[in-house]
Structure formats: structure tokens, C-alpha cells
Design an enzyme around this catalytic site. Structure first.
Site, mmCIF file in Angstrom:
data_model
loop_
_atom_site.group_PDB
_atom_site.id
_atom_site.type_symbol
_atom_site.label_atom_id
_atom_site.label_comp_id
_atom_site.label_asym_id
_atom_site.label_seq_id
_atom_site.Cartn_x
_atom_site.Cartn_y
_atom_site.Cartn_z
ATOM 1 N N ASP A 471 -62.473 60.871 32.716
ATOM 2 C CA ASP A 471 -63.522 60.000 32.974
ATOM 3 C C ASP A 471 -62.956 58.487 32.626
ATOM 4 O O ASP A 471 -61.863 58.323 32.355
ATOM 5 C CB ASP A 471 -64.456 60.531 31.610
ATOM 6 C CG ASP A 471 -65.581 59.512 31.694
ATOM 7 O OD1 ASP A 471 -66.243 59.080 32.690
ATOM 8 O OD2 ASP A 471 -66.094 58.773 30.640
ATOM 9 N N ASP A 663 -65.226 61.478 27.093
ATOM 10 C CA ASP A 663 -65.673 60.903 25.721
ATOM 11 C C ASP A 663 -67.245 60.850 25.702
ATOM 12 O O ASP A 663 -67.944 60.741 24.493
ATOM 13 C CB ASP A 663 -65.127 59.484 25.071
ATOM 14 C CG ASP A 663 -65.912 58.355 26.087
ATOM 15 O OD1 ASP A 663 -66.183 58.474 27.263
ATOM 16 O OD2 ASP A 663 -66.188 57.325 25.273
ATOM 17 N N ASP A 667 -69.936 64.251 29.560
ATOM 18 C CA ASP A 667 -68.818 65.114 29.842
ATOM 19 C C ASP A 667 -68.882 66.317 29.129
ATOM 20 O O ASP A 667 -67.993 67.170 29.179
ATOM 21 C CB ASP A 667 -67.755 64.309 29.094
ATOM 22 C CG ASP A 667 -67.278 63.016 30.145
ATOM 23 O OD1 ASP A 667 -67.620 62.873 31.227
ATOM 24 O OD2 ASP A 667 -67.205 62.083 29.234
#
Length: 765
Positions: A471, A663, A667
Site C-alpha cells: 500500500d 496499514d 487493507d
């Protein structure tokens, strides 16, 4: 040995109690006692479920874990039980409407072991008592072995006929008497373990050992009292006491080694103080149990004491050691108003704190829950070794019986000790310890660096990944922006434009405004006065300067300028509002701030041959800017959680082993889908729950280190399995040929287990 010592040791000969007293049941079933080791949750049907963690005692091999699991799962109301023999811990899911915690303890005791609520003082005392008892058993075995060897030595060195028959009989009888304490006291764990296995219709690893000891003693006793009988005149009391001593020494050293592996984890789990100084409203001070603290309480924390809860300092200044909780190795300065976390150590000076969070809401307890989950995991390699061990032991028994039958025809005088040697030398303890000892050692080493492994299987898979997905926002970049470029009118003073913009931006909490303020010296920003500043939501700020001239800071449309068509970075504009079509203006462009170790992590993974991919829900310009700075050719923007999930599944269908690092709340699905997932310590709770590994300090470099540890762990497991297989391949033929006496078989078995555990301990450095 003094009589008092024998009196203290005598109760250890009794079987563990299988029933608890009424007082013990009440204490165990009290919600207060369960609070530290039980998580309560609501099931889908609305009923309350409990997950309780237990500390076990008396486990000597991997088969013990299976016996305890079976005993717990037979309790009505138990939904699942997970036992890790290497860490001697269990996690049990049970229905409070159908059973109680005391029933779980009794089930373990009926299986021949002891269980205690995790984090209870009884568990620590029991472990210390077990260690002392193991040392006593070893001492008795070693002492009696030396005396038996003294009685057996004349028979080895004297020529035939040198020792009178009555004296030879006396030496054999004295050896028999000296062997009794070894048989009845020192060797008791082998017999109790074998009995518990057979009682549950399983063949545990203690069965061949107990059988070998019993056969040796019976045959030697018959030879002592009836030299002309079917067992002949040869006695093996010296071999019996020697291999019991060697086996006990191996188990004791192995237990000490396993304790070293889990010591750092236990240090984390037991970090909170038992009692604290709480200040009342009238200023009086009273010592109270840490469990009785509540939000709002004022607590005095002495130097060297751990902070008992999450909170903030209201008096004093100190340094806090948060290494076990965040991975930060250096003490951090904490003053009035600063936050402190439960479990961190006060190193500087006595301070006064106000409690803001207690119990399961503290970061310490969240970390403890993550580690407890890991300590009860049984990874695939361990489960495979357990499955192999049971038929292996059965094959050993058949092989020993066949060897005995063959040697009865070849040389009856050697048949007994050949069979005994096979029973002893082929015990698959090394095979069963190969994986768990390495995984626990690696987990402890990572925990000391602030990397928590929630699923031990993840270490095995982490060594095999070939694709890593990341990410962007909050993972590769920090949750803030930095001023990257300023464009201002030709001939004007850049510093004047920036001071003017920063002074106006100080009136807003918008991320871009705050980034502009941070990039400008505070004395410069304060030197520019503004009047009547107001903020228009979604647009920007406007205010009057000292001359009454109106200025705006914000979006291009709000300010009244035309932005460049090729602008990829976020930006704000500053311009006077004097009615002109194209007022003079300055443009402030911002970039996301990369984490300090982002580039290092990606470079390390590239060198290991891992393909890198960026998956972000951010817009194209921002994603491409970060990808370009990091040299990432494979970057996807505007990705929804469903898009990320589909991308990950496509990679897995192609045969890739995928690592996902994230995080955010969005996700969660993709972290659950990945072969191995890593969440950062500052991330959302859901991301941490779904992740296999949590990096507490949010230091990306630890991911590369964790993969290095995982690869070394995989290599150690392979080495251990190869050693166990090679050891049996060499020693079994030697025992079959009669070239390996029982004492050497016992020594070989003990050394084999020690080699495996010692090799695993290299990972703990």
C-alpha cells in the site's frame, strides 16, 4: 542425603491430582482471575464465547501436545484447543454456558499433566518447581550411576575366576539396590508419559524408552537372582542407570534451552507491575493492585518500574524504555503532557501519570494478545512431524521385537540389550523438536526487535515469497506532506511570499497548510500579521494584511488563477484579491514524505529477486510520483479494496507466493488473502488483526530483516530434519548389528535432541 530432603521429594512420586478442590474451582472460575488470560467475545448467535490461555507443565515431547489437545476437546463445551509443545502453552475456545475454566484444568490433569491460567503466579512457581524436580531426578540418576559403575567395574577388569561367586553375587545385588532409586524416582517421567499415552490409545515417544528401561531392569534382575535362567547371567544395571542419566540430562538441557527461546516473550507478557502507588483526591497515597486501576487515576511511577497502564505524564520528566513494545532501542524522553504506554520502563526519575486506558484497551495488552496467539500456533512443519512421529514409534517397537527374535537365535545373551538399544536410540524426539525449537527461537529474536509474529506458519511462507505488494499512503509514505517546490513571480522575494503564506496557513489545520507551516521557520511565519482570517471549507483561507489588502490561500479556483495542465503534485496558491484578471501569485507544491527506510527495504527485496508492486487507492498523479521516486515500474492507482483483492488473487493463480504490506482499514481483506501479510504498528486495528506479522515501530527495514530471519529459520529446520534423519539412518543399523550398547544409545538420543535445540538457538542471537 538428609531425611528432610527425602521427605520433600516424596510427594513428587505421586500422580498429579485429577480433581480440584472446591476452593480451587471457585478461584479458577472467578471472572477476575480469568480477566488476564481470557478474551470474551460474542458468537454469531448472540451467545458469549471465551478464549482462555493456559500454561502447561510436564510436556516432554511433541506427542504430549496431541494428548492434551485430545483431552481438552473431549470436554463438553470446548469448541477448539490448540497446544504448542515447544512453548508449553494452550489456547482453548469454550462455551461458558456449558463448561467452566476449572473443567479445562481438570481435563489436562486427567491426561497426566498440569495446567495453570496464563499470567498467574502459580504458573511461574510451578515452572520453577518443575525445574528443581528435574534437577533432583538428574542428580539421583547421576549419583546412583556412579555407584553402580563402581560395583560393575570389578567384573570388567577382573579375569575369569578372580572374583569369588559370592562376592560377584553381592556386587550384582548391590547394583540392583542402587538401581531402584533410578527406576522408581528418576525414570518416573518416562513411565508416567508412556502410561498416559497408552491410556489414551496412542503410542507416545515415552513408550519405547519406558519399555527399554523396564525390559533391561527385568532381565538384569532375573540374571542377578537366577544366573542360570533364560536371561543368562549378564546384568545391565550400569547401562540402565547410564542411559537414564543421559536422557534426563538431555531433557533438562533441552528445557533450559527452550526457556531461553521464550524468555523475551515472557518478559513482554509479564512486564506490568503487580501493585502501584495511587494518589487519592485528598493527596493521600495507597498501594493498590494494578488490575484495580481505572481511567482518570493518578499514579506515581518509580525509577525502574514499568508504567502500569496507558496514560500521560502530569508531573516530572523522565526517559522511557519502549524497546519491547515498539522496537525502539533508545530510551525516549517524556515530559508533562507526553503519552506513556503500559509496559514501558521508567528509567530517568520518579513521575506522576494520569491513566487514560487500562486492561485490554492498552497497547501492551493488544501486543500480549498477538503474542499469545503465536505461542499456541502449531505450524504445518510441526504438524507434519507429529504425524510422522506416531507411526515411527510403532515401527520402532516392531523393529525391536523382530531384532529380539532374530538375536535369540543368533546369540541369546545379546538379544535383550540389542532390543533395548533399538528402543532407546530411535526415539524421534529430534524429529519432533526440529521445527518448533527453530520457530520459537526465531519468534523470540524478532519480538526483541518489535516484530510480532502472530502465525508461526508465516515464517515458513515468508522465506518462499517471490512477489511483494505494498500500500502507499501510511505504508511506504508517512501520513504527512512536505513542501517540495515553490513557484513565485519573477523579481519578487521568495522568502517574503513564503512567510506571508505560512503566516496565513497557521490559521488552518488542513494537511497542506500544516505542511507549509512546518517548512517555514516559526519566527518568519510569526513576523507577518494578518487580520480577520477565515477559512472556507474545501476552498482555502482569506485574510487582510496590514494595509487592508485581501489575500487568499487555497485552491486555484478559490484564489482566481489557472493551474498548469501538467501539475501532478498537490498544491496551494497565494494571491491578492485586487480584481485583476491575472494577479501575481505564488504556487506551493507538496510531495508525500517517504519513510526513511522505504528505499532501503525495496532495494533489499530487489536484491533477493522479489518482484515489487504498488497497490494504492490514491489518484494516478500521486501514485506515479511515488512510484517514480522509488523506481517501481509496476504501480496501480485508484484501486478499491476489491481491485486489490482481485490483483492479489491473480498473482496467486499464477503460482506466486505473495507478501502484502499495509496499514489501513481498507487493507483488511487483502491482508487476509495474502500468503504472508505485514501490518505496521501505527495502522488500523483491523489491519493488525488480519496480518500475520505486526511491525510495532513501523520501521519498514524490519520487514527485510524478518525475511532474513525466516530464511535462516527455514535453513535451520532443514538442517535439523536432515540431522534427525541421518542420525537414525546411522544408529539404527548399528543397534541392529549389536554394535551399540544401551548406554551409548541413551547418550546418542540425548545428544541428538541437544544438537537440534542448540542449532535452533543460533536464531535467537
Amino acid at each position: 542425603m538428609p531425611a528432610t530432603t527425602l521427605t520433600l521429594a516424596a510427594p513428587a512420586l505421586a500422580l498429579p491430582p485429577t480433581e480440584l478442590s472446591g476452593r480451587q474451582r471457585v478461584a479458577l472460575d472467578d471472572d477476575t482471575a480469568l480477566a488476564a488470560c481470557t478474551t470474551w467475545q460474542e458468537a454469531a448467535d448472540g451467545r458469549r464465547e471465551a478464549r482462555t490461555r493456559l500454561v502447561l507443565q510436564g510436556l516432554h515431547c511433541a506427542a504430549c501436545a496431541g494428548l492434551i489437545e485430545a483431552a481438552l476437546e473431549r470436554v463438553d463445551g470446548v469448541r477448539a484447543a490448540r497446544v504448542n509443545g515447544a512453548s508449553e502453552r494452550a489456547e482453548v475456545d469454550w462455551d461458558p454456558a456449558r463448561t467452566r475454566a476449572s473443567a479445562l484444568i481438570e481435563a489436562v490433569q486427567r491426561a497426566g499433566y498440569q495446567a495453570y491460567l496464563a499470567d498467574a503466579e502459580d504458573a511461574l512457581r510451578a515452572r520453577q518447581a518443575e525445574s528443581r524436580q528435574a534437577l533432583w531426578r538428574l542428580f539421583v540418576a547421576a549419583f546412583c550411576m556412579m555407584q553402580v559403575m563402581m560395583a560393575a567395574a570389578p567384573g570388567y577388569f577382573a579375569a575369569p575366576g578372580d572374583i569369588a561367586p559370592d562376592l560377584a553375587a553381592l556386587l550384582r545385588w548391590s547394583a540392583w539396590v542402587l538401581t531402584l532409586p533410578v527406576l522408581l524416582f528418576s525414570a518416573r517421567p518416562f513411565f508416567s508419559g508412556a502410561w498416559q499415552s497408552l491410556r489414551q490409545r496412542r503410542i507416545g515417544m515415552d513408550v519405547p524408552v519406558a519399555l527399554g528401561i523396564a525390559v533391561t531392569f527385568v532381565a538384569s534382575s532375573a540374571a542377578s537372582f537366577d544366573p542360570g535362567g533364560i536371561f543368562g547371567h549378564e546384568v545391565y544395571f550400569d547401562s540402565l542407570t547410564m542411559f537414564v542419566c543421559f536422557l534426563l540430562a538431555g531433557r533438562w538441557l533441552e528445557a533450559r534451552s527452550r526457556e531461553r527461546s521464550t524468555r523475551s516473550l515472557d518478559a513482554l507478557l509479564r512486564r506490568l507491575p503487580d501493585s502501584v502507588e495511587r494518589l487519592a483526591a485528598d493527596g493521600s497515597v495507597a498501594w493498590v493492585p494494578a488490575a484495580r486501576l481505572a481511567a482518570g487515576d493518578r499514579v506515581r511511577v518509580a525509577v525502574g518500574q514499568a508504567f502500569p497502564a496507558d496514560g500521560c505524564l502530569i508531573e516530572g520528566r523522565t526517559q522511557a524504555d519502549e524497546s519491547l513494545l515498539t522496537g525502539e532501542s533508545r530510551p525516549l524522553v517524556r515530559g508533562v503532557g507526553d503519552a506513556v504506554i503500559a509496559g514501558s520502563l521508567n528509567l530517568g526519575a520518579p513521575v506522576l501519570m494520569r491513566v487514560t486506558q487500562v486492561g485490554h484497551g492498552t497497547r501492551h495488552q493488544q501486543i500480549v494478545a498477538l503474542m499469545q496467539r503465536a505461542l499456541t500456533e502449531r505450524p504445518s512443519t510441526v504438524r507434519w512431524a507429529d504425524r510422522v512421529a506416531a507411526p515411527f514409534v510403532g515401527g520402532v517397537l516392531l523393529l525391536a521385537a523382530a531384532a529380539f527374535g532374530v538375536w535369540m537365535h543368533v546369540d541369546p545373551s545379546r538379544a535383550v540389550w540389542v532390543a533395548v538399544s533399538i528402543l532407546i536410540v530411535t526415539c524421534p524426539c529430534a524429529l519432533s523438536l526440529a521445527a518448533p525449537s527453530a520457530l520459537i527461537a526465531a519468534t523470540g529474536a524478532l519480538a526483541r526487535r518489535g516484530v510480532l509474529v502472530q502465525r508461526l506458519d508465516a515464517l515458513e511462507t515468508l522465506a518462499q515469497i517471490d512477489v511483494a505488494c505494498f500500500d502507499k499512503t501510511g505504508t511506504l509514505t508517512e501520513d504527512r506532506l512536505a513542501l517540495a517546490q515553490v513557484v513565485w513571480p519573477d523579481g519578487d522575494d521568495l522568502q517574503a511570499w513564503q512567510r506571508r503564506a505560512a503566516a496565513l496557513a497557521a490559521h488552518s489545520r488542513h494537511p497542506l497548510s500544516q505542511a507549509l507551516v512546518r517548512a517555514t521557520p516559526s519566527e518568519d511565519a510569526a513576523s507577518w500579521p494578518w487580520h480577520g482570517a477565515r477559512e472556507q471549507a474545501g476552498q482555502g483561507l482569506e485574510a487582510l494584511d496590514a494595509d487592508g489588502r485581501r489575500w487568499r490561500l487555497g485552491s486555484a479556483a478559490w484564489v482566481g488563477v489557472v493551474p498548469p495542465t501538467d501539475l501532478a503534485r498537490p498544491a496551494v496558491w497565494l494571491a491578492p484579491q485586487d480584481g485583476t484578471a491575472a494577479p501575481p501569485h505564488a504556487r506551493f507544491e507538496f510531495d508525500e514524505v517517504l519513510r526513511p527506510d522505504t528505499a532501503g527495504l525495496l532495494q533489499s527485496l530487489r536484491e533477493q529477486g522479489i518482484r515489487l508492486r504498488l497497490l494504492s487507492g490514491d489518484r494516478a498523479g500521486a501514485v506515479q510520483a511515488v512510484a517514480q521516486r522509488l523506481g517501481l515500474a509496476d504501480a496501480r492507482h485508484d484501486a478499491t479494496p476489491q481491485d486489490k483483492l482481485a490483483s492479489l488473487r491473480a498473482l496467486q493463480r499464477q503460482g506466486h507466493r505473495v507478501l502484502m504490506v499495509g496499514d489501513g482499514l481498507n487493507d483488511g481483506p487483502v491482508l487476509a488473502q495474502a500468503d504472508v501479510s505485514v501490518a505496521l504498528g501505527h495502522g488500523a486495528a483491523l489491519a493488525q488483526q488480519r496480518a500475520d506479522i505486526v511491525v510495532l515501530g513501523s520501521r519498514l527495514g524490519e520487514i527485510a530483516h524478518a525475511r532474513g530471519v525466516a530464511r535462516r529459520c527455514a535453513a535451520v529446520v532443514r538442517q535439523n530434519l536432515a540431522w534427525a534423519a541421518g542420525y537414525n539412518a546411522v544408529c539404527v543399523p548399528l543397534a541392529l548389528l549389536g554394535w551399540l550398547p544401551p548406554w551409548a544409545a541413551g547418550l546418542g538420543m540425548a545428544l541428538s535432541s541437544l544438537v537440534v535445540v542448540g542449532n535452533a538457538l543460533r536464531l535467537a542471537r
